[in-house]
Scaffold this active site. Structure first.
Site, short mmCIF file in Angstrom:
data_model
loop_
_atom_site.label_atom_id
_atom_site.label_comp_id
_atom_site.label_asym_id
_atom_site.label_seq_id
_atom_site.Cartn_x
_atom_site.Cartn_y
_atom_site.Cartn_z
NE ARG A 225 -2.72 1.02 3.56
CZ ARG A 225 -3.62 1.11 4.55
NH1 ARG A 225 -4.90 1.30 4.25
NH2 ARG A 225 -3.25 0.99 5.81
CG ASP B 93 -4.32 2.68 11.02
OD1 ASP B 93 -5.28 3.41 11.34
OD2 ASP B 93 -4.42 1.81 10.13
#
Length: 542
Positions: A169, A453
């Protein structure tokens, strides 16, 4: 391979790292320069288009499926390209940053896929950007190992046939890479992460029977998917890789993308492998886009918004229906629990919640789902094994029973839960702790037994902002105000100082994190992403 273009000078403005030259080779930098010159202007136009669309949402407080792409949705004949063998079975995916220990543990985890993350789970320090790329190269070359300095424990890769398939990603389009510049401008972080990974590993991966696979974050429209598709076509042509080798899974983690799922798959159809339901960024996007919409868009505490909420269920069921209609994988959301080594009772309760969540996703037709910790892999695996058996996926389940109207996706006012004072306290605590770790270079942080996150930090600060601007009255009679948020934050900072001790507190970045959280939570001018001002501080400190 197409003819080489004139060399584009890329300036590296950073203190050199060990083995940096293995990543930033002359040829790799030239490739980045080409990507930048060719595609950054379009990136800039699409970021401007995001702002225009946000202004339109502020004016109308609504969204709808696009009339100009109705023909794409109505055409039942098209499908995405068949999945390569390495991506046909994705029943459990583990996520995490690309540091050396995580690289080994994720590949060894027993999950089918590892989302190797340069985005929400990684603070974009120069070390993380470059050494993360190096760790992936070393893993493919099987020259990676790690010894924990504190415990003395050593880590090494299992046999190749036991390793997870890597899906990388890159950063979202909004983030630049300050340390790499062309023509006096920073190169977009997305192009850096994609370009370096593709340049160094496309052929390595093909030799291993896999390929360059990507997760695309923060996508807001089908035009952004079109840009990525054009990048894939160019990159494959430039390096002489067969067209269609790249495969991309798009995270549907913005409310605008939820209205363009079919169009996004259509734009990427030769390179698409699926869509993913990203919960926290999705809620953050709703708050961000409808922040002028009044009380009907006020969300309760983040943990009260489960995937069974009507508007979230509409989103996930539409995602499964769309993916399977077009032959793509539907990947479910994150199980973020971090098991406790000291409290088995906490684990037992949490494991049961994870099991119920994964059972629901498998029953709904998802082909796989995410976990944040290796201990959750067998739990999620059991849920999907029970439904899939020996089949690699359940794309045959077309979910033709699903019918979602435009208003269903934004029916936030269908929730019974309300914001609570404890929810405000939790948002402040998570925000301060996460931002402090991020400013020290850690993007995946265990806080209160959950892996947090950047997405969870975004929803935390966005809820503080929303509740204050909506004048929410909590169950204890207190009103959400800037003064109350400052009081809660000051109390938490004092508690952290008392708990850590003065020396440890001073060695951290606690005051900076406190101040930044309050800035992005209280400023009248809502910051599009907290990582933008946070990155400026990260760069300034070096």
């Amino acid at each position: 391979m197409s003819a080489p273009a004139p060399s584009v000078p890329v300036i590296v403005d950073a203190e050199p790292l060990p083995r940096q030259d293995e990543v930033l080779t002359r040829e790799a930098l030239a490739f980045l320069g080409e990507l930048h010159r060719r595609f950054t202007p379009r990136r800039d136009e699409l970021l401007a288009r995001r702002a225009e669309r946000r202004a339109e949402i502020a004016r109308t407080s609504t969204l709808d499926f696009l009339p100009e792409t109705a023909a794409v949705r109505a055409d039942d004949s098209w499908r995405v390209a068949p999945a390569p063998a390495a991506l046909d079975d994705r029943r459990v995916e583990i996520t995490g940053p690309t540091d050396r220990k995580m690289t080994i543990n994720a590949l060894n985890s027993g999950a089918k896929v590892w989302l190797a993350d340069f985005e929400d789970a990684s603070a974009p320090t120069w070390e993380n950007v470059i050494l993360g790329q190096l760790n992936l190269i070393d893993a493919y070359e099987r020259r990676i190992d790690f010894t924990d300095a504190a415990s003395g424990k050593s880590y090494a890769l299992k046999d190749a046939d036991q390793l997870a398939t890597v899906v990388t990603r890159p950063r979202g389009w909004h983030l630049d890479e300050h340390h790499l510049q062309v023509d006096g401008r920073p190169v977009p972080g997305a192009l850096v992460d994609f370009g370096l990974y593709f340049f160094h590993n496309a052929r390595r991966l093909l030799d291993l029977g896999k390929g360059p696979y990507f997760y695309l974050p923060k996508t807001e429209s089908y035009l952004e998917a079109r840009l990525w598709n054009d990048i894939f076509v160019f990159a494959q042509d430039r390096l002489g890789i067969e067209q269609g080798t790249v495969r991309a899974t798009v995270l549907i983690e913005t409310i605008t993308a939820a209205y363009e799922m079919e169009e996004i798959l259509y734009e990427l159809r030769d390179h698409a492998s699926g869509l993913n339901a990203g919960r926290w960024d999705y809620l953050f996007s709703i708050v961000k886009n409808f922040r002028d919409g009044g009380a009907r868009f006020v969300l309760p505490d983040r943990n009260a918004v489960t995937m069974t909420a009507p508007f979230m269920r509409a989103y996930t069921e539409l995602l499964v229906r769309t993916c399977h209609k077009r032959g793509a994988h539907a990947i479910g959301g994150m199980a973020a629990f971090i098991p406790s080594r000291r409290d088995p009772e906490v684990n037992e309760v949490a494991f049961e919640k994870v099991r119920a969540d994964k059972d629901r996703e498998a029953a709904d037709g998802f082909d796989g789902s995410w976990v944040a910790h290796p201990d959750l892999v067998p739990i999620a695996m059991a849920s999907f094994d029970a439904v899939l058996g020996d089949a690699p996926n359940q794309k045959h389940r077309l979910r033709e029973d699903v019918s979602v109207a435009a208003g269903d996706l934004i029916a936030v006012d269908s929730l019974d839960a309300r914001p609570t004072y404890e929810g405000l306290v939790n948002a402040v605590q998570v925000g301060i702790r996460y931002i402090e770790a991020w400013l020290r270079g850690s993007g995946a942080v265990a806080i209160f037994n959950l892996m947090e996150d950047a997405a969870t930090a975004e929803i935390s600060r966005s809820q503080i902002w929303q509740w204050i601007n909506a004048g929410v009255v909590f169950e204890n009679g207190e009103t959400a105000t800037p003064e109350l948020a400052r009081k809660v934050a000051a109390e938490d900072l004092a508690a952290i100082r008392a708990q850590t001790g003065e020396d440890v507190f001073a060695a951290g970045r606690w005051q900076e994190a406190h101040d930044l959280l309050l800035k992005v939570s209280l400023d009248e001018d809502y910051a599009e992403f907290l990582t933008l001002p946070a990155y400026r501080q990260l760069v300034a400190r070096g």
